[in-house]
Design a protein around this motif. Structure first.
Motif, PDB file in Angstrom:
ATOM      1  N   GLY A  80      -1.083  -7.303  13.642  1.00  0.00           N
ATOM      2  CA  GLY A  80      -1.658  -5.983  13.537  1.00  0.00           C
ATOM      3  C   GLY A  80      -2.701  -5.858  12.376  1.00  0.00           C
ATOM      4  O   GLY A  80      -2.998  -4.646  11.945  1.00  0.00           O
ATOM      5  N   ALA A  81      -3.141  -7.010  11.761  1.00  0.00           N
ATOM      6  CA  ALA A  81      -4.035  -6.818  10.492  1.00  0.00           C
ATOM      7  C   ALA A  81      -5.478  -6.445  10.989  1.00  0.00           C
ATOM      8  O   ALA A  81      -6.229  -5.632  10.220  1.00  0.00           O
ATOM      9  CB  ALA A  81      -4.028  -7.948   9.620  1.00  0.00           C
ATOM     10  N   LEU A  82      -5.954  -7.004  12.145  1.00  0.00           N
ATOM     11  CA  LEU A  82      -7.370  -6.901  12.637  1.00  0.00           C
ATOM     12  C   LEU A  82      -7.406  -6.151  13.757  1.00  0.00           C
ATOM     13  O   LEU A  82      -6.555  -6.093  14.711  1.00  0.00           O
ATOM     14  CB  LEU A  82      -7.830  -8.322  12.664  1.00  0.00           C
ATOM     15  N   SER A  83      -8.441  -5.373  13.992  1.00  0.00           N
ATOM     16  CA  SER A  83      -8.823  -4.523  15.139  1.00  0.00           C
ATOM     17  C   SER A  83     -10.375  -4.679  15.367  1.00  0.00           C
ATOM     18  O   SER A  83     -10.979  -4.647  14.277  1.00  0.00           O
ATOM     19  CB  SER A  83      -8.312  -3.267  15.118  1.00  0.00           C
ATOM     20  N   ALA A  84     -10.749  -4.523  16.495  1.00  0.00           N
ATOM     21  CA  ALA A  84     -12.333  -4.034  16.614  1.00  0.00           C
ATOM     22  C   ALA A  84     -12.457  -2.826  16.309  1.00  0.00           C
ATOM     23  O   ALA A  84     -11.742  -1.867  16.494  1.00  0.00           O
ATOM     24  CB  ALA A  84     -12.403  -4.344  18.221  1.00  0.00           C
ATOM     25  N   VAL A  85     -13.373  -2.518  15.508  1.00  0.00           N
ATOM     26  CA  VAL A  85     -13.646  -1.281  15.049  1.00  0.00           C
ATOM     27  C   VAL A  85     -15.137  -0.959  15.210  1.00  0.00           C
ATOM     28  O   VAL A  85     -15.994  -1.987  15.241  1.00  0.00           O
ATOM     29  CB  VAL A  85     -13.225  -1.105  13.448  1.00  0.00           C
TER      30      VAL A  85
ATOM     31  N   PRO B 150      -0.276  -0.751  14.786  1.00  0.00           N
ATOM     32  CA  PRO B 150      -0.647  -1.164  13.484  1.00  0.00           C
ATOM     33  C   PRO B 150      -1.862   0.021  13.249  1.00  0.00           C
ATOM     34  O   PRO B 150      -2.591   0.499  14.007  1.00  0.00           O
ATOM     35  CB  PRO B 150      -1.645  -2.582  13.961  1.00  0.00           C
TER      36      PRO B 150
ATOM     37  N   ILE C 172       0.875  -1.118   0.239  1.00  0.00           N
ATOM     38  CA  ILE C 172      -0.074   0.059  -0.101  1.00  0.00           C
ATOM     39  C   ILE C 172       0.936   1.128   0.019  1.00  0.00           C
ATOM     40  O   ILE C 172       1.976   1.189   0.730  1.00  0.00           O
ATOM     41  CB  ILE C 172      -0.970  -0.113   1.155  1.00  0.00           C
TER      42      ILE C 172
ATOM     43  N   TYR D  68      -7.604   3.143  13.371  1.00  0.00           N
ATOM     44  CA  TYR D  68      -8.941   3.128  12.813  1.00  0.00           C
ATOM     45  C   TYR D  68      -9.846   2.640  13.907  1.00  0.00           C
ATOM     46  O   TYR D  68     -10.972   3.203  13.915  1.00  0.00           O
ATOM     47  CB  TYR D  68      -8.919   2.272  11.558  1.00  0.00           C
TER      48      TYR D  68
ATOM     49  N   ASN E  73      -2.878  -9.656  17.088  1.00  0.00           N
ATOM     50  CA  ASN E  73      -1.799  -8.452  17.522  1.00  0.00           C
ATOM     51  C   ASN E  73      -1.113  -8.663  18.820  1.00  0.00           C
ATOM     52  O   ASN E  73      -0.223  -8.452  18.666  1.00  0.00           O
ATOM     53  CB  ASN E  73      -3.028  -7.405  18.215  1.00  0.00           C
TER      54      ASN E  73
ATOM     55  N   HIS F 170       6.499  -7.955   5.133  1.00  0.00           N
ATOM     56  CA  HIS F 170       5.545  -6.688   5.206  1.00  0.00           C
ATOM     57  C   HIS F 170       6.431  -5.824   6.464  1.00  0.00           C
ATOM     58  O   HIS F 170       6.182  -4.566   6.698  1.00  0.00           O
ATOM     59  CB  HIS F 170       4.242  -7.154   5.861  1.00  0.00           C
TER      60      HIS F 170
ATOM     61  N   ALA G 219     -12.059  -5.848  11.940  1.00  0.00           N
ATOM     62  CA  ALA G 219     -11.698  -5.810  10.621  1.00  0.00           C
ATOM     63  C   ALA G 219     -10.324  -5.066  10.476  1.00  0.00           C
ATOM     64  O   ALA G 219      -9.646  -4.736  11.400  1.00  0.00           O
ATOM     65  CB  ALA G 219     -12.689  -4.916  10.023  1.00  0.00           C
ATOM     66  N   PRO G 220      -9.626  -5.267   9.288  1.00  0.00           N
ATOM     67  CA  PRO G 220      -8.753  -4.444   8.753  1.00  0.00           C
ATOM     68  C   PRO G 220      -8.837  -2.917   9.053  1.00  0.00           C
ATOM     69  O   PRO G 220     -10.023  -2.484   8.962  1.00  0.00           O
ATOM     70  CB  PRO G 220      -8.162  -4.989   7.373  1.00  0.00           C
ATOM     71  N   ALA G 221      -7.765  -2.358   8.874  1.00  0.00           N
ATOM     72  CA  ALA G 221      -7.799  -0.678   8.682  1.00  0.00           C
ATOM     73  C   ALA G 221      -8.784  -0.156   7.619  1.00  0.00           C
ATOM     74  O   ALA G 221      -8.668  -0.718   6.603  1.00  0.00           O
ATOM     75  CB  ALA G 221      -6.402  -0.056   8.671  1.00  0.00           C
ATOM     76  N   PHE G 222      -9.762   0.586   7.808  1.00  0.00           N
ATOM     77  CA  PHE G 222     -10.622   1.013   7.044  1.00  0.00           C
ATOM     78  C   PHE G 222     -11.601   0.234   6.634  1.00  0.00           C
ATOM     79  O   PHE G 222     -12.150   0.435   5.382  1.00  0.00           O
ATOM     80  CB  PHE G 222     -10.072   1.962   5.913  1.00  0.00           C
ATOM     81  N   GLU G 223     -11.584  -0.837   7.312  1.00  0.00           N
ATOM     82  CA  GLU G 223     -12.653  -2.016   6.713  1.00  0.00           C
ATOM     83  C   GLU G 223     -12.434  -2.218   5.402  1.00  0.00           C
ATOM     84  O   GLU G 223     -13.165  -2.779   4.540  1.00  0.00           O
ATOM     85  CB  GLU G 223     -14.228  -1.423   6.944  1.00  0.00           C
TER      86      GLU G 223
ATOM     87  N   THR H 280     -13.117   5.046  14.781  1.00  0.00           N
ATOM     88  CA  THR H 280     -14.495   4.714  14.817  1.00  0.00           C
ATOM     89  C   THR H 280     -15.076   4.619  15.838  1.00  0.00           C
ATOM     90  O   THR H 280     -16.352   4.344  16.019  1.00  0.00           O
ATOM     91  CB  THR H 280     -14.463   3.347  13.790  1.00  0.00           C
TER      92      THR H 280
ATOM     93  N   ALA I  77      -4.772  -0.536  11.829  1.00  0.00           N
ATOM     94  CA  ALA I  77      -5.900  -1.108  12.121  1.00  0.00           C
ATOM     95  C   ALA I  77      -6.397  -0.520  13.516  1.00  0.00           C
ATOM     96  O   ALA I  77      -7.769  -0.424  13.823  1.00  0.00           O
ATOM     97  CB  ALA I  77      -5.968  -2.691  12.156  1.00  0.00           C
TER      98      ALA I  77
ATOM     99  N   TYR J 211      -5.579  -6.117   1.340  1.00  0.00           N
ATOM    100  CA  TYR J 211      -4.926  -4.994   1.330  1.00  0.00           C
ATOM    101  C   TYR J 211      -4.620  -4.503   2.834  1.00  0.00           C
ATOM    102  O   TYR J 211      -4.277  -3.381   3.289  1.00  0.00           O
ATOM    103  CB  TYR J 211      -5.916  -3.705   0.651  1.00  0.00           C
ATOM    104  N   SER J 212      -4.215  -5.488   3.661  1.00  0.00           N
ATOM    105  CA  SER J 212      -3.831  -5.247   5.035  1.00  0.00           C
ATOM    106  C   SER J 212      -2.399  -6.005   5.314  1.00  0.00           C
ATOM    107  O   SER J 212      -1.945  -6.635   4.161  1.00  0.00           O
ATOM    108  CB  SER J 212      -4.811  -5.955   5.980  1.00  0.00           C
TER     109      SER J 212
END
Lengths: 160, 598
Positions: B177-182, A59, A4, A64, B171, B328, B191-195, A68, A61, B200-201
Motif C-alpha cells: 500500500g505504498a503506491l496509489s494512483a493520485v 493504505p 511517521i 489520498y 497493493n 511497518h 505515488a505514495p500518500a501526499f506525493e 485528489t 496512499a 516516507y511511505s
C-alpha cells in the motif's frame, strides 16, 4: 528511517472514529466517510486522512488517491470568505476568466488556495443557474452579477 | 479430464479462424492460444502466480468485434458465442497507432540515455508499430514531475504511462500500500500518500514495482560507478559476494535461455572485472542455517517443554523486503522472526572481521560489494545497525541487472568465458546454501540441518519436494523422528500477511515459517533480469537452482568444512556471544503512529 508520526487532538480523533463507526468501518464507505469528515472539519488535511486510513485499515496512499481524484474534496481550509467564480459556458463567454485572473492577481492566489490570513479562498465552479447575470461571482452566500475585472477591487473592499 | 468435458465452452472466430474456448476467456486469451499476438502495454499476466494486471487502460489491444459500434479492448472483453473478431483491420491498426501517438506525445524522448533503453516495453511497442512521427507533438504539454530517489528505487514519473502495474503489485500482490494512483487527467501519477518521497511511505523496497514497470519510470539506484571507483583505488581490497539467484538468471542478459546456470562464468567475469576476492553469499547462507537452525532448535526445545515464552513459530529473516514489511505492519510481532541477520549482512560482518584479520587488511581498507537479485538489499546494506563507526559491513549492493551492464562495459565476452571457481575460504558452499534463492529453499536448508542435529541421524533423502512449488502459501509436516514439525511457506508479501494475521490471532499451528517478499523467491527478485510478464522464466530459474543443489557434493550446511573451520577458529559455537554480536540483529517498530494530543 524513522516512522511517521501524526499528531491530532483527542476530540478530532474521536470525531473521525465516530464518523467511521457510523459507516460500520467499511472500506467501501470511504467516499461517504470523507464527505462527512469534510463537512465537519471543512477540509481534509493529511493528518485526518492518516486517521481515517488507520481506522478503516486501508493504505493512506489510497485515501489520498480518492481525495485528489474528486474535485469536491479539498486539503486546504476554505477562507472565511470563500470566493467562487462561475466558469460555466455563459459566464465563460462573457469574460469570467478575466475576472478570475483579476481575483488571482489582487489576492496573489491560485484556484484552490487560501490567503495566509485565512480570509479569502478562491475556487471556480460550473454554472450556478444565474446565466442571465453572467459573469457571476459568489462570495460566501452573496451573489455578484455582471462582474467586470474593474469591479474586483471594489468587491474585495467590502470585506476589509 | 471430466471437469473439462462438462466445462461450458464458447465458439468464436478470430481473424477468420474458428476457436472454442472456456466461458469467461478474454479475446486476448483466446487469440494468444491461436498464436495471434495482439499487442498489449498495460496488461500483464504471470501464470501460476495468480498475478494479473488488466485495468483496460492503455487501449493498445483494441480489436473490432462485428456488431459492436466501438472497438473493444481485447484484454478485458470476454468472448461471446458466435462472435466475429478482427485484430488487424485498417480501422484497428489506425486506432492502435493513434493511441500510441497519444501515449508518446507527452513521454520524454531521451531514450538514448534512459536506463530502460533496449529493455523498454514502450520503446518496443513504438518499434513494433513503426511509429515515425507523433501527430500534434509541437503543441503537446510535457510532464515535469520531480524525481524521487530513495535508497533503492528511483521514480521518474515523467516516464509513467499509467499502466498501473506497480500499483497492482504494491497493493494487491504485496499488500504494502505504498503506491496509489493520485490526481486526475494530465496530472495523474502513481505515488505514495501526499506525493511524499518513497522514503516516507511504508515501501519495503521489494522492487516488484520496478520488476513490472514497462518504461523507465521506476528503476534501481545504480551503484556500479561506486564499485568501479573502489576497484580502481589501489589502497582498497575489494571483496565481492554473489547471491544464489544471480547465477540462475544472469545468462538471460547475454541472450542465454532462461534457466541457464552460469556460476563458473559469473566467477570468471567478477575476476576479470578486477575484484580481489570472489566469494559466495551461499557460504553465508550456510552460516545463516547454523545460526537460525540452532535458534529454531532452542526455541522448539523450550516450546516442547511447555515454556510459554518459547516464541513459536520462528520466522525466517533472510529477506530484507520481508523484514521491512513486518517492521511497518506487524511491529507487535517483532520478537517472532529469527534474530539471524540475512546472508548478505552475515557475509559483510565476517568479511570485515574474520577474513580482514586473516589477510591483514584493516576494516577501512576493505570494500565489500554484493551482487544481489534484490533492490531491498541496497537499503539493508545502508541500515545504520549494520556498520561499525560509520563503516558499513556491506559497502555497495548491486543488482543482477547492474552487474550485466558492468560486464558489458568492461568488454567481457561473457558467453565465451571459461568457468572459474570461487576463492576460499568464503567461497565454499553447499547445496543447502544454493536453494536459498527459491521460495521454500531457506526452510528446506534449515530442515536438512535441524533434522540431522536434532535426531543425530543422517537424512535418507535430501530433496523435500513437499516444500517446493509455486503456490503462494504452502504447508507441510516433516517428521523429525517421531516429532511432527509443521512448516509454513509464503512468497509474495500479501501471502505472508495471511500467515502473520494467523500468528497475531494465535491461530497459527506452524513451528517455523519461511517468508520471501518476491513471487517465486529471490529468483523473481526486483533486481533480476526483467521477466516482462513471462512466468516460465521464473520457473526455469527455480529448476536451475535445484539443479545446482543436486550437483553439489555437500548438500547440508553443517558439513561445509569452511563453516566448521570458521566456528573452530573464530566464532566458537553457533549462537555464541561472538556469533550473536556479529551475526544477529534486532528489529524496529516503523508503523505510522497517530499521537493523540490531550
Amino acid at each position: 528511517m524513522s516512522s511517521i508520526k501524526i499528531e491530532l487532538r483527542k476530540e478530532d480523533v474521536d470525531k473521525i472514529n465516530e464518523i467511521c463507526d457510523s459507516f460500520g468501518n467499511e472500506q467501501s464507505e470511504l467516499i461517504n466517510v470523507l464527505h462527512k469528515t469534510q463537512e465537519h472539519f471543512g477540509y481534509l488535511p493529511a493528518e485526518i486522512q492518516e486517521a481515517i486510513a488507520s481506522k478503516l485499515n486501508i493504505p493512506v496512499a489510497q485515501v489520498y488517491g480518492v481525495v485528489t481524484f474528486y474535485s469536491f474534496f479539498t486539503m486546504t481550509p476554505k477562507g472565511r470568505h470563500p470566493i467562487s467564480i462561475c466558469m460555466g459556458t455563459a459566464c465563460y463567454v462573457r469574460g469570467a476568466e478575466k475576472v478570475l485572473d483579476e481575483f488571482k492577481k489582487e489576492l496573489s492566489l491560485q484556484v484552490g488556495q487560501t490567503t495566509p490570513d485565512g480570509k479569502f479562498s478562491l475556487s471556480s465552479l460550473r454554472c450556478v443557474g444565474a446565466c442571465g447575470l453572467a459573469p457571476v461571482v459568489l462570495i460566501g452566500e452573496k451573489t455578484y452579477g455582471r462582474v467586470a475585472p474593474d469591479d474586483v477591487q471594489d468587491i474585495l473592499k467590502e470585506y476589509q | 479430464m471430466r471437469g473439462r468435458m462438462t466445462m461450458e465452452t464458447i465458439k468464436l472466430t478470430i481473424d477468420n479462424k474458428q476457436i472454442e474456448v472456456e466461458k469467461g476467456t478474454t479475446i486476448l486469451g483466446a487469440a494468444r492460444r491461436m498464436g495471434i499476438d495482439i499487442p498489449t502495454l498495460c496488461h500483464m499476466k504471470l501464470d501460476d502466480l495468480n498475478i494479473e494486471n488488466k485495468p483496460g487502460g492503455c487501449r493498445i489491444c483494441v480489436v473490432e468485434v462485428q456488431g459492436r459500434r466501438n472497438l473493444s479492448p481485447a484484454c478485458i472483453t470476454k468472448c461471446d458465442e458466435g462472435a466475429v473478431v478482427r485484430t488487424h483491420t485498417p480501422r484497428v491498426m489506425n486506432a492502435r497507432r493513434t493511441v500510441m501517438e497519444f501515449i508518446l506525445s507527452d513521454h520524454p524522448k531521451d531514450c538514448l540515455i534512459c536506463p530502460k533503453s533496449g529493455n523498454c516495453e514502450l520503446q518496443n511497442m513504438a518499434i513494433r508499430l513503426g511509429i515515425r512521427e507523433i501527430t500534434g507533438q509541437e503543441i503537446a504539454e510535457m510532464s515535469t514531475y520531480r524525481k524521487d530517489t530513495s535508497p533503492s528505487i528511483i521514480r521518474d514519473l515523467d516516464k509513467c504511462i499509467m499502466c498501473r502495474r506497480c500499483e497492482m503489485m504494491c497493493n494487491e500482490v504485496q499488500t504494502v500500500g505504498a503506491l496509489s494512483a493520485v490526481n486526475r487527467g494530465f496530472m495523474a501519477v502513481v505515488a505514495p500518500a501526499f506525493e511524499q518521497n518513497l522514503e516516507y511511505s511504508p515501501c519495503t523496497y521489494c522492487g516488484q514495482c520496478v520488476a513490472v514497470c514497462p518504461t523507465g519510470a521506476l528503476t534501481e539506484v545504480d551503484h556500479t560507478g561506486d564499485v568501479l571507483r573502489a576497484i580502481a583505488d589501489p589502497s582498497k581490497t575489494v571483496v565481492v559476494q554473489t547471491a544464489p539467484a544471480v547465477r540462475a538468471a544472469l545468462g538471460e542478459e547475454f541472450g542465454m535461455k532462461p534457466g541457464s546456470l552460469v556460476t563458473g562464468k559469473l566467477v570468471s567475469a567478477l575476476k576479470e572485472l578486477g575484484f580481489d576476492y570472489v566469494f559466495d553469499t551461499d557460504f553465508a547462507a550456510d552460516l545463516t542455517i547454523m545460526e537460525e537452525g540452532t535458534e529454531l532448535l532452542a526455541r522448539l526445545g523450550k516450546f516442547l517443554n511447555g515454556d510459554e515464552d518459547a516464541n513459536i513459530p520462528i520466522l525466517t529473516s533472510c529477506c530484507p523486503g520481508w523484514v521491512n514489511f513486518f517492521e511497518h505492519n506487524f511491529p507487535d510481532l517483532k520478537d517472532v522472526p529469527s534474530t539471524a541477520k540475512s546472508p548478505q549482512q552475515m557475509f559483510g560482518a565476517i568479511a570485515k572481521s574474520y577474513f580482514a584479520g586473516k589477510i591483514n587488511v584493516s576494516r577501512k581498507d576493505m570494500v565489500v560489494v554484493s551482487i544481489m537479485p534484490c533492490l531491498a538489499k541496497k537499503y539493508e546494506s545502508q541500515r545504520p545497525e549494520f556498520s561499525v563507526d560509520g563503516n558499513p559491513d556491506v559497502d555497495f549492493s548491486i543488482s543482477t541487472r547492474e552487474l550485466a551492464h558492468f560486464i558489458k562495459q568492461a568488454n567481457i565476452d561473457f558467453n565465451n568465458l571459461p568457468d572459474a571457481d570461487f576463492d576460499r575460504p568464503l567461497g565454499e558452499s553447499t547445496g543447502a546454501g544454493v536453494i536459498f534463492g527459491n521460495t521454500g529453499g531457506v526452510i528446506e536448508a534449515a530442515v536438512r540441518t535441524a533434522y540431522e542435529l536434532y535426531t543425530g541421524k543422517k537424512l535418507s533423502r535430501l530433496d523435500f519436494d513437499e516444500l517446493r512449488g509455486m503456490e503462494g502459501v504452502r504447508q507441510a509436516t516433516i517428521n523429525f523422528d517421531g516429532l511432527p514439525i509443521n512448516i509454513g511457506i509464503a512468497h509474495g508479501l500479501g501471502n505472508a500477511r495471511k500467515l502473520l494475521d494467523d500468528v497475531r490471532a494465535g491461530r497459527s499451528t506452524f513451528h517455523a515459517i519461511e517468508v520471501m517478499a518476491c513471487p517465486g523467491g529471490c529468483i523473481g527478485g526486483g533486481g533480476q533480469p526483467l521477466h516482462h510478464g513471462d512466468s516460465s522464466i521464473l520457473k526455469a530459474r527455480a529448476r536451475a537452482i535445484y539443479e545446482e543443489d543436486k550437483n553439489k557434493t555437500i548438500r547440508v550446511s553443517h558439513e561445509n568444512p569452511y563453516i566448521i573451520n570458521l566456528y573452530k577458529e573464530f566464532l566458537g559455537e553457533p549462537n555464541s556471544e561472538k556469533a550473536h554480536h556479529l551475526l544477529h540483529t534486532h528489529y524496529f517498530d516503523k508503523k505510522a503512529k497517530i499521537i493523540v494530543k490531550q
